[in-house]
Structure formats: C-alpha cells, structure tokens
Scaffold this motif. Structure first.
Motif, PDB file in Angstrom:
ATOM      1  N   ASP A  68      38.451   9.783  21.382  1.00  0.00           N
ATOM      2  CA  ASP A  68      39.330   9.210  19.796  1.00  0.00           C
ATOM      3  C   ASP A  68      39.161   8.941  19.020  1.00  0.00           C
ATOM      4  O   ASP A  68      39.788   9.087  18.047  1.00  0.00           O
ATOM      5  CB  ASP A  68      40.117   8.658  20.994  1.00  0.00           C
ATOM      6  N   PHE A  69      38.080   8.002  19.029  1.00  0.00           N
ATOM      7  CA  PHE A  69      37.816   7.214  17.887  1.00  0.00           C
ATOM      8  C   PHE A  69      36.761   8.144  16.823  1.00  0.00           C
ATOM      9  O   PHE A  69      37.105   9.019  15.349  1.00  0.00           O
ATOM     10  CB  PHE A  69      36.337   6.403  17.857  1.00  0.00           C
ATOM     11  N   ALA A  70      36.066   9.207  17.072  1.00  0.00           N
ATOM     12  CA  ALA A  70      35.162  10.310  16.669  1.00  0.00           C
ATOM     13  C   ALA A  70      36.041  11.572  16.588  1.00  0.00           C
ATOM     14  O   ALA A  70      35.699  11.320  15.314  1.00  0.00           O
ATOM     15  CB  ALA A  70      34.115  10.939  17.978  1.00  0.00           C
ATOM     16  N   TRP A  71      36.856  11.782  16.867  1.00  0.00           N
ATOM     17  CA  TRP A  71      37.714  12.619  16.235  1.00  0.00           C
ATOM     18  C   TRP A  71      38.506  12.370  15.192  1.00  0.00           C
ATOM     19  O   TRP A  71      39.532  13.425  13.774  1.00  0.00           O
ATOM     20  CB  TRP A  71      38.497  13.357  17.336  1.00  0.00           C
ATOM     21  N   LYS A  72      38.918  11.580  15.102  1.00  0.00           N
ATOM     22  CA  LYS A  72      39.691  10.795  13.667  1.00  0.00           C
ATOM     23  C   LYS A  72      38.888  10.169  13.075  1.00  0.00           C
ATOM     24  O   LYS A  72      39.508  10.074  11.851  1.00  0.00           O
ATOM     25  CB  LYS A  72      40.888   9.314  14.114  1.00  0.00           C
ATOM     26  N   HIS A  73      37.675  10.210  12.974  1.00  0.00           N
ATOM     27  CA  HIS A  73      36.935   9.801  11.543  1.00  0.00           C
ATOM     28  C   HIS A  73      35.764  11.202  11.394  1.00  0.00           C
ATOM     29  O   HIS A  73      34.917  10.975  10.764  1.00  0.00           O
ATOM     30  CB  HIS A  73      36.419   8.516  11.884  1.00  0.00           C
ATOM     31  N   VAL A  74      36.434  12.030  12.397  1.00  0.00           N
ATOM     32  CA  VAL A  74      35.378  13.667  11.697  1.00  0.00           C
ATOM     33  C   VAL A  74      36.410  14.086  10.357  1.00  0.00           C
ATOM     34  O   VAL A  74      36.294  15.383  10.616  1.00  0.00           O
ATOM     35  CB  VAL A  74      34.903  13.990  12.068  1.00  0.00           C
ATOM     36  N   THR A  75      36.919  13.697  10.040  1.00  0.00           N
ATOM     37  CA  THR A  75      38.023  14.317   8.246  1.00  0.00           C
ATOM     38  C   THR A  75      36.708  15.082   7.564  1.00  0.00           C
ATOM     39  O   THR A  75      37.330  16.565   7.113  1.00  0.00           O
ATOM     40  CB  THR A  75      38.205  13.376   7.782  1.00  0.00           C
ATOM     41  N   TYR A  76      36.122  14.835   7.450  1.00  0.00           N
ATOM     42  CA  TYR A  76      34.928  15.834   6.624  1.00  0.00           C
ATOM     43  C   TYR A  76      34.565  17.132   6.948  1.00  0.00           C
ATOM     44  O   TYR A  76      34.543  18.243   6.915  1.00  0.00           O
ATOM     45  CB  TYR A  76      33.359  15.547   6.110  1.00  0.00           C
ATOM     46  N   ALA A  77      34.439  16.825   8.927  1.00  0.00           N
ATOM     47  CA  ALA A  77      33.898  18.208   9.238  1.00  0.00           C
ATOM     48  C   ALA A  77      34.971  18.999   9.731  1.00  0.00           C
ATOM     49  O   ALA A  77      35.117  20.002   9.448  1.00  0.00           O
ATOM     50  CB  ALA A  77      33.503  18.038  10.535  1.00  0.00           C
ATOM     51  N   LEU A  78      36.534  19.128   9.540  1.00  0.00           N
ATOM     52  CA  LEU A  78      37.589  19.486   9.406  1.00  0.00           C
ATOM     53  C   LEU A  78      37.719  20.041   8.034  1.00  0.00           C
ATOM     54  O   LEU A  78      38.525  20.742   8.373  1.00  0.00           O
ATOM     55  CB  LEU A  78      38.638  18.378  10.042  1.00  0.00           C
ATOM     56  N   GLN A  79      37.214  19.386   6.807  1.00  0.00           N
ATOM     57  CA  GLN A  79      37.732  20.145   5.613  1.00  0.00           C
ATOM     58  C   GLN A  79      36.953  20.823   5.421  1.00  0.00           C
ATOM     59  O   GLN A  79      36.954  22.177   4.937  1.00  0.00           O
ATOM     60  CB  GLN A  79      37.768  18.909   4.634  1.00  0.00           C
ATOM     61  N   MET A  80      35.737  21.208   5.844  1.00  0.00           N
ATOM     62  CA  MET A  80      34.291  21.560   5.506  1.00  0.00           C
ATOM     63  C   MET A  80      35.029  22.673   6.855  1.00  0.00           C
ATOM     64  O   MET A  80      34.448  24.786   6.103  1.00  0.00           O
ATOM     65  CB  MET A  80      32.967  21.084   6.064  1.00  0.00           C
ATOM     66  N   ALA A  81      35.341  22.428   7.618  1.00  0.00           N
ATOM     67  CA  ALA A  81      35.966  24.887   8.865  1.00  0.00           C
ATOM     68  C   ALA A  81      36.936  24.837   7.953  1.00  0.00           C
ATOM     69  O   ALA A  81      36.837  25.927   7.967  1.00  0.00           O
ATOM     70  CB  ALA A  81      35.954  23.773  10.333  1.00  0.00           C
ATOM     71  N   ALA A  82      37.555  23.393   7.071  1.00  0.00           N
ATOM     72  CA  ALA A  82      39.100  24.823   6.804  1.00  0.00           C
ATOM     73  C   ALA A  82      38.689  25.067   5.014  1.00  0.00           C
ATOM     74  O   ALA A  82      39.250  26.130   5.046  1.00  0.00           O
ATOM     75  CB  ALA A  82      40.561  23.881   6.614  1.00  0.00           C
ATOM     76  N   ARG A  83      38.361  24.820   4.532  1.00  0.00           N
ATOM     77  CA  ARG A  83      38.631  25.335   3.375  1.00  0.00           C
ATOM     78  C   ARG A  83      36.654  24.112   2.508  1.00  0.00           C
ATOM     79  O   ARG A  83      36.800  24.104   1.535  1.00  0.00           O
ATOM     80  CB  ARG A  83      39.479  23.935   2.257  1.00  0.00           C
ATOM     81  N   PRO A  84      35.472  25.308   2.527  1.00  0.00           N
ATOM     82  CA  PRO A  84      34.444  24.822   2.474  1.00  0.00           C
ATOM     83  C   PRO A  84      34.330  24.813   0.905  1.00  0.00           C
ATOM     84  O   PRO A  84      33.771  24.370   0.152  1.00  0.00           O
ATOM     85  CB  PRO A  84      33.349  25.654   3.082  1.00  0.00           C
TER      86      PRO A  84
END
Length: 404
Positions: free
Chosen positions: A250-266
């Motif tokens: 739960d903590f990890a998923w809430k703190h991987v915003t960099y991964a979500l950004q790179m996955a969506a809009r690199p």
C-alpha cells in the motif's frame, strides 16, 4: 557485388566522452534556476532543496567522471545487434574452468554502473572469499533505451521482449546453459524469461521477487484509480506477515508516482534531456529508503552508496541522454511489477529489508514451485548490487549452487 553485413557480429566498445561534453554539463549545473525551499521538514515532498544544492555543488566542482570511465574501459565491453537494436554489454569471463555463465539485468534508474561492484567477486571468487566452484562468467547488458544500447524507435520493447533478447545474447556468446539474475526491471525481465522456459536457462535469482497473489495484486491495481480500498478488502486467512506485506505494498503504490507518470506520459519528461539537476532529482526519488540513503551520502554520511556512486550513474544517464528513452520502458510494460509471472523453473529469492515490499516465504513458495533458495537479509535495500555488493554476491553464489 557488396557483402551482406553480419548483424550478429559482436563489436568491441570503448567509452570516450569528449571533454567539451563534461564542460557543458558543469555549465548547465552551475546555471540551474532553483525553486524555493520545501514547506516541510522531511522528504515527503521529494528530494529536499539542501540535498539537491549539495549534489549540484559537488557535481559541478569536485566530481570526476574520468574515474568511472576508466573503470568501464578496464572491462571488456561490446555491442551486438539483436532484433534490430544495438545492445551494449559487459562480458567478463572467469579464469576458472567450470564457471557458470550468468546474465545480470539492471533496472531503473539503474544501469551497468549499478553492477560494477559485483563483477570481480563473481568472476574471481578465490580472491573474494569464495571458492573456484562459485565462479561465474558474467554478462551485463544495458537495457534498450539505457546507456550505450540503442534507443527503440518504435513500440514493442517491453520486459518480455528484452528477456528474449537476453537469451539470444547468451546463445550468441556460446553459452548453451546459463542462469540469470535481476532486481527492479531486471527482476521482471528474468521472471518473464523463466516463464517462457527457454532452452538453456537453468534458473533465476531475484532480489525483487514477483510473488503477490493475483487477487491481492488486482486490489492494489484498482486502488490506484480509487476503485477499491485494498487494505480494507484483503482476502480472509492472511497471516500477520502477509498482512504486513500488504501494508508495505500500500505504501509502495502510493509512492511510485514517477512510475505512473513514465507509464502514462514519458515524453512529457522532456526536461530530463535538458536539465541535469532535474534528471538527478528524478532519479534519486525512486523510493523512500533509497532517497534517504542517498540524501545521507550528500550530508557526509555514506552508508553503502558514496556521492561518486550516485553521480556515476546520473552522469552516465546524462551523457547518453537516456532520461526519456529509459522512461519509455514503463509505457511499454504490460505486466505487474510484483505479481506472479508463472515461473516454473528453479528460482532463488533474496529479500532485503529496505526493499519496496518484502516477499514472504509463503508467497514465494506458491509463486515459484521450484524455489531452491529463500533468504531474508538484515541489511540493504532496493539496489542490492550497488548498496550491498558482498551480500548480493553471497546470495547469488548460494542461490545457484544447486544448479551447477
């Protein structure tokens, strides 16, 4: 009649950075326009201004790229074309006759720099506390889009395709039996390699095991978009350790915003190619424990990573302009970071205490029917080869001992 070029040819490679590029880098660092100080007294808003200013000061005034460049050039480096893309790799053969071939795969924001400390202990174990029976021939490729490997010009280079390229590379080098190791993206790559059960792959070692059961993994995927509260909807019957692991997830998923950004809009991250300080801030903010470790190193308290370790890797990304091309791997990925991949061949698992999630043995045994090694260590984090090279080397030796 001209000869047809041999795309499978293996070409020697040397790192040669012009002095003008290093001068231009220093000038860009010195010209940084800084934001105001964060409004909190911790790292909850990201790398703190004081950390970034000290990193920049040291980078511009004291850091010496030539040291790591010489280290790279002391190793046998090569480039070969696989599936239409140039792949750069380090290949160090052991002097020991029965050494086991091993391919090591890095992740993000890692690179071949991340594994430099483990090469000599793996290839020359008798000089580093091991026996000749522990020896490996070591191959360390740069991922597509990273470092000196080619940058894909079309979609399709996800971790599964990379895994198939690694099998091709090992066979091209003449290894008909080999093992594979990985952390971060490298862990996903070797897990997917193993799931396909290619001929010659004897087993894998991972320091970021893919063990999260599908029903739990799906809950956390839905949690990202607010479609489920994962912790309130966990399946019944979990042990205390498994519930604690879910809290880590739960903590990890809430703190991987960099991964979500790179996955969506690199491609939005164009600034990674333009600002070295932006690149540095983006790269060191991988996970809370690693950021704290790196921040301490720039505050004069190195614990596993020195200032030079950190800047060797960041400078490698800058000089190869790999910030955006490396980020695209997240957009290419179609697999769960930590979920089960269907691996059935032998697997060795090492769990470091500061990893983003610590895989319980109960999950590892279900995810990997042929679990040959499982160990929880007492020190180290996400970038094990970089932070705790001796511990990782010991784990690799132990993990593959039964597969020789």
């Amino acid at each position: 009649m001209s000869a047809t070029p041999d795309n499978s040819m293996i070409r020697p490679f040397t790192v040669e950075v012009p002095e003008a590029e290093l001068k231009a880098l220093r000038e860009r660092i010195l010209a940084t326009r800084w934001p105001e100080k964060e409004t909190v007294d911790d790292q909850s808003q990201g790398p703190q201004l004081a950390t970034m200013k000290e990193l920049a000061r040291y980078w511009a005034n004291d850091y010496d790229w030539r040291k790591v460049e010489a280290r790279l050039n002391s190793l046998p480096q090569f480039i070969t074309e696989i599936d239409g893309l140039d792949i750069h790799f380090v290949h160090v053969r052991s002097k020991h006759e029965n050494a086991l071939p091993l391919i090591v795969s890095h992740g993000w924001p890692g690179s071949i720099i991340e594994q430099l400390k483990i090469i000599e202990p793996l290839t020359d174990p008798t000089a580093h506390g091991g026996s000749a029976e522990d020896a490996f021939h070591v191959v360390i490729p740069s991922m597509p889009g990273y470092g000196y490997s080619g940058k894909p010009t079309e979609t399709g280079w996800g971790p599964d395709r990379i895994g198939r390229a690694w099998v091709t590379l090992m066979k091209r080098l003449g290894y008909d039996r080999f093992v594979a190791q990985g952390g971060d993206w490298g862990a996903i790559v070797v897990d997917l390699m193993a799931a396909e059960e290619p001929e010659g792959l004897l087993g894998i070692h991972t320091n970021m095991a893919g063990t999260v059961p599908a029903e739990i993994d799906n809950l956390f995927q839905k949690n990202i978009i607010g479609a489920a509260n994962a912790l309130e909807n966990l399946p019944a019957g979990l042990s205390n350790e498994e519930r604690q692991t879910c809290e880590q997830l739960d903590f990890a998923w809430k703190h991987v915003t960099y991964a979500l950004q790179m996955a969506a809009r690199p491609q939005t991250l164009t600034g990674l190619a333009d600002s070295p300080v932006f690149l540095a801030a983006w790269m060191i903010d991988h996970d809370a424990a690693s950021l704290a470790l790196i921040s301490r190193s720039f505050a004069g308290v190195p614990e596993g990573l020195t200032r030079d370790d950190v800047l060797d890797n960041i400078t490698h990304f800058w000089l190869t302009n790999s910030g955006v091309s490396a980020a695209r791997l997240y957009a290419e990925n179609k697999f769960s970071f930590w979920g089960v991949k269907g691996t059935k061949i032998p697997v060795a698992v090492s769990v470091f205490p500061e990893e983003m999630y610590r895989a319980p043995r109960s999950w590892a045994e279900k995810a990997y029917p042929k679990l040959v090694h499982y160990n929880r260590l007492d020190k180290g984090g996400h970038f094990a080869a970089w932070e705790q090279p001796k511990a990782l080397v010991d784990e690799v030796r132990a993990g593959f001992r039964s597969l020789r």
